[in-house]
Design an enzyme around this catalytic site. Structure first.
Site, mmCIF file in Angstrom:
data_model
loop_
_atom_site.group_PDB
_atom_site.id
_atom_site.type_symbol
_atom_site.label_atom_id
_atom_site.label_comp_id
_atom_site.label_asym_id
_atom_site.label_seq_id
_atom_site.Cartn_x
_atom_site.Cartn_y
_atom_site.Cartn_z
ATOM 1 N N CYS A 157 -29.592 -27.762 -30.984
ATOM 2 C CA CYS A 157 -28.979 -26.689 -31.774
ATOM 3 C C CYS A 157 -28.327 -25.659 -30.850
ATOM 4 C CB CYS A 157 -30.060 -26.073 -32.661
ATOM 5 S SG CYS A 157 -29.785 -24.390 -33.205
ATOM 6 N N CYS B 112 -29.294 -22.018 -31.244
ATOM 7 C CA CYS B 112 -30.663 -21.812 -30.731
ATOM 8 C C CYS B 112 -30.636 -21.603 -29.227
ATOM 9 C CB CYS B 112 -31.548 -23.025 -31.022
ATOM 10 S SG CYS B 112 -31.768 -23.373 -32.771
#
Ligand SMILES: [Zn+2]
Length: 143
Positions: A68, A71
């Site tokens: 991600c 993230c």
């Protein structure tokens, strides 16, 4: 506020009981002698999760995954917050890909998702990467 609190060690994950007056960022674990605060988030797994959930420090968890992008961008922001907020708060991370049972347990549907717990109870949840100022404001709101 009690006189003594339980602080979970980021290394051996044992709970240390300590007088709240002695709660400083340079405290040492009575069991493994390592530092109780490491200035960065603790990686939690299914096997260490409960120990930290059961501690007395407010616990802020970043649910993330290696694939991600947002993230990964958020990671240094979260890490910097740990360095600033310890020893008042414990910051931790859960890799939702490696720890799917934990992600499921908290119904994590998008990442990054931040959750905050006090004494094992959810007190806040927000999805999406927060900029630094907003992150510390969000955490302070739930302290
Ligand atoms: Zn320890």
């Amino acid at each position: 506020m009690p006189d003594q609190i339980f602080v979970t060690c980021p290394h051996c994950h044992r709970k240390n009981r300590m007088p709240i007056a002695l709660l400083t960022a340079d405290g040492k674990c009575g069991a493994c002698k390592e530092a109780l605060f490491i200035g960065k988030p603790v990686d939690l797994s299914q096997s260490t999760f409960e120990q930290h959930m059961g501690g007395d420090l407010p616990l802020v968890i970043d649910f993330w995954a290696p694939w991600c992008g947002p993230c990964r961008d958020f990671s240094p922001v979260f890490e910097a917050a740990a360095a600033t907020l310890e020893p008042k708060v414990r910051l931790a991370k859960v890799d939702t890909e490696a720890e799917q049972a934990l992600a499921q347990r908290f119904s994590i549907r998008s990442i990054p998702t931040l959750m905050m717990f006090r004494k094992g109870k959810e007190v806040g949840r927000v999805s999406g990467a927060l900029p630094p100022a907003q992150l510390s404001r969000w955490i302070s709101q739930h302290l």
